[in-house]
Design an enzyme around this catalytic site. Structure first.
Site, PDB file in Angstrom:
ATOM      1  N   GLU A   1       0.712  -1.332  -0.142  1.00  0.00           N
ATOM      2  CA  GLU A   1      -0.148  -0.547   0.521  1.00  0.00           C
ATOM      3  C   GLU A   1       0.947   1.152   0.134  1.00  0.00           C
ATOM      4  O   GLU A   1       0.370   2.154   0.632  1.00  0.00           O
ATOM      5  CB  GLU A   1      -1.070  -0.010   1.768  1.00  0.00           C
TER       6      GLU A   1
ATOM      7  N   GLU B   1      -6.245 -10.512  -0.788  1.00  0.00           N
ATOM      8  CA  GLU B   1      -7.238 -10.581   0.512  1.00  0.00           C
ATOM      9  C   GLU B   1      -8.866 -10.630   0.530  1.00  0.00           C
ATOM     10  O   GLU B   1      -9.522  -8.973   0.498  1.00  0.00           O
ATOM     11  CB  GLU B   1      -6.609  -9.785   1.301  1.00  0.00           C
TER      12      GLU B   1
HETATM   13  C1  HAH Z   1      -5.709  -4.695   4.215  1.00  0.00           C
HETATM   14  N1  HAH Z   1      -5.832  -3.568   4.260  1.00  0.00           N
HETATM   15  C2  HAH Z   1      -4.174  -4.940   5.055  1.00  0.00           C
HETATM   16  O1  HAH Z   1      -2.821  -4.950   3.961  1.00  0.00           O
HETATM   17  C3  HAH Z   1      -4.391  -5.434   5.103  1.00  0.00           C
HETATM   18  O2  HAH Z   1      -2.748  -6.531   5.980  1.00  0.00           O
HETATM   19  C4  HAH Z   1      -4.725  -5.758   6.656  1.00  0.00           C
HETATM   20  O3  HAH Z   1      -5.300  -7.159   8.049  1.00  0.00           O
HETATM   21  C5  HAH Z   1      -6.995  -5.364   6.290  1.00  0.00           C
HETATM   22  C6  HAH Z   1      -6.529  -5.001   5.319  1.00  0.00           C
HETATM   23  C7  HAH Z   1      -7.045  -2.275   3.665  1.00  0.00           C
HETATM   24  C8  HAH Z   1      -6.939  -1.009   3.414  1.00  0.00           C
HETATM   25  C9  HAH Z   1      -6.754  -0.590   4.909  1.00  0.00           C
HETATM   26  O4  HAH Z   1      -5.481  -0.977   6.157  1.00  0.00           O
HETATM   27  C10 HAH Z   1      -6.501   1.379   5.258  1.00  0.00           C
HETATM   28  C11 HAH Z   1      -7.400   1.170   4.125  1.00  0.00           C
HETATM   29  C12 HAH Z   1      -8.659   0.442   3.530  1.00  0.00           C
HETATM   30  C13 HAH Z   1      -7.838  -0.504   2.837  1.00  0.00           C
END
Ligand code: HAH
Length: 406
Positions: free
Chosen positions: A204, A311
């Site tokens: 990200e 995911e």
């Molecule tokens: C994901 N992010 C992460 O990769 C994962 O490690 C976590 O457990 C859950 C989701 C998605 C995300 C975020 O963290 C913030 C905003 C939008 C999407």
């Protein structure tokens, strides 16, 4: 035993008493998850008025049908998709000991640690590692012959407090931060070398806002973009056999997709060891469209990269990417409309993924069942979501049958 019953049945059929087509008849008359009900119903019918007066045959029918239902029931997601890609799930060590463990063994052949390998949880103080939770997950994968994905080596969230500051609380220099990144990646990747086949190396780093490029994080403000290529290099040095992924969400929105594509193209051109793109797949019943999904897979596969859905979940609410307070009218129920849309959306997603099986080399769900999902508290706390293929009692939902019947 199955063989004996079947050959006896065959004999009766060739005698001319053949009126039974148990398998076909049942498969056509009921969805697979209705076996039990249908069997009871059939049995009652026989009790009242056996079709031919041949009780032995009626009994055999019920037994064979039960056996075939049982065989059908033993198939898990991973078996239906054996000719396509591994099916994974993100887990905590707790679910591996709970009632979910059996479901996980039956349906999945790949695991990801939901939190246990993130930098905060696994490296809480400089040089001190908390291996136990991550080890438990890796061991479970090994004991059950499952693949293991590593998540994640460099991310702006869930970082440990010490990472960006020195002893006096002052922000560290780029050199110190890169040195810390290298030490972390080397230690973690080396520990699981040969046990983790793919790593989400960088997570990200691209901004959601089309007027920006990189996300404004501590990593970026201290190092500029250099930390990204370095993270891949450190991981590759620690385990040259591991497949290294860039992982992000919102990868079907055109602007973000283009920026990710631009960054990854530049990494490839520089010779950075990157082998795949993780499309997180935090989707909803409203998006992405089939067109946008195909477009993203095509675009990244065209770079020669492997694509994995890392995911996956399908929220029953419109997608939002920032936390907010609950609204008074916030719904919490899984309505029939949501259910229907989710069935359709899951059906579309897996039809597309099967279609791209040469490029898509793995699909991982983010959590096991609707009993618990990270989406129950994100982006809105205490708003129940129903994003997975198993319900709150760990039973397959209608969307599950849509995904496995093709
Ligand atoms: C994901 N992010 C992460 O990769 C994962 O490690 C976590 O457990 C859950 C989701 C998605 C995300 C975020 O963290 C913030 C905003 C939008 C999407």
């Amino acid at each position: 035993m199955v063989h004996n019953i079947l050959s006896y049945l065959n004999k009766l059929m060739s005698n001319g008493s053949a009126y039974l087509r148990p398998d076909t008849a049942l498969r056509q008359s009921c969805p697979a998850n209705r076996h039990t009900t249908t069997l009871n119903f059939k049995l009652l019918t026989f009790n009242r008025r056996p079709a031919t007066g041949n009780w032995q045959l009626a009994t055999i029918l019920v037994v064979t049908t039960l056996l075939s239902a049982a065989a059908q029931d033993n198939k898990g997601l991973k078996d239906y998709y054996a000719g396509y890609f591994p099916m994974g799930v993100a887990v905590s060590p707790q679910v591996l000991k709970g009632p979910e463990a059996e479901l996980i063994r039956k349906h999945f052949n790949s695991l990801t640690a939901e939190n246990a390998m993130k930098m905060g949880p696994i490296h809480p103080e400089e040089g001190r590692y908390n291996w136990a939770p991550a080890d438990a997950i890796v061991n479970f994968a090994q004991e059950n012959g499952m693949r293991m994905r590593g998540h994640t080596l460099c991310w702006h969230n869930q970082t440990p407090d010490w990472l960006f500051v020195d002893k006096d609380g002052k922000t560290v220099s780029k050199e110190v931060l890169l040195q810390r990144l290298k030490a972390h990646i080397t230690e973690v990747v080396t520990r699981y070398k040969g046990k983790i086949y793919a790593w989400d190396v960088v997570n990200e780093v691209i901004d959601d806002n089309d007027s920006k490029f990189y996300r404004d994080s501590k990593w970026y403000s201290i190092c500029g973009e250099d930390f990204i290529a370095k993270a891949f290099q450190y991981a590759h040095e620690a385990d040259p056999d591991a497949l290294l992924f860039y992982n992000d969400y919102n990868t079907e929105s055109p602007g973000k997709r283009d920026r990710i594509h631009q960054m990854v193209t530049a990494l490839i051109d520089k010779g950075v060891p990157i082998h795949g793109i993780g499309l997180q797949g935090h989707w909803s019943i409203y998006e992405p469209s089939e067109r946008e999904l195909r477009f993203s897979i095509d675009k990244f596969a065209a770079l020669g990269l492997k694509v994995q859905i890392t995911e996956l979940d399908v929220s029953v609410y419109p997608l939002e990417h920032s936390r907010r307070e609950p609204r008074p009218d916030e719904p919490n129920k899984f309505t029939p409309e949501m259910e229907q849309k989710q069935i359709t959306q899951y059906g579309m997603i897996f039809r597309v993924l099967r279609n791209y099986k040469d490029s898509v080399t793995g699909v991982t769900f983010w959590n096991v069942s609707d009993k618990h999902s990270w989406l129950d508290s994100f982006p809105v706390r205490d708003r129940k979501n129903y994003p997975l293929l198993f319900d709150q009692n760990l039973q397959p939902k209608k969307a599950y049958w849509k995904v496995v019947k093709f």
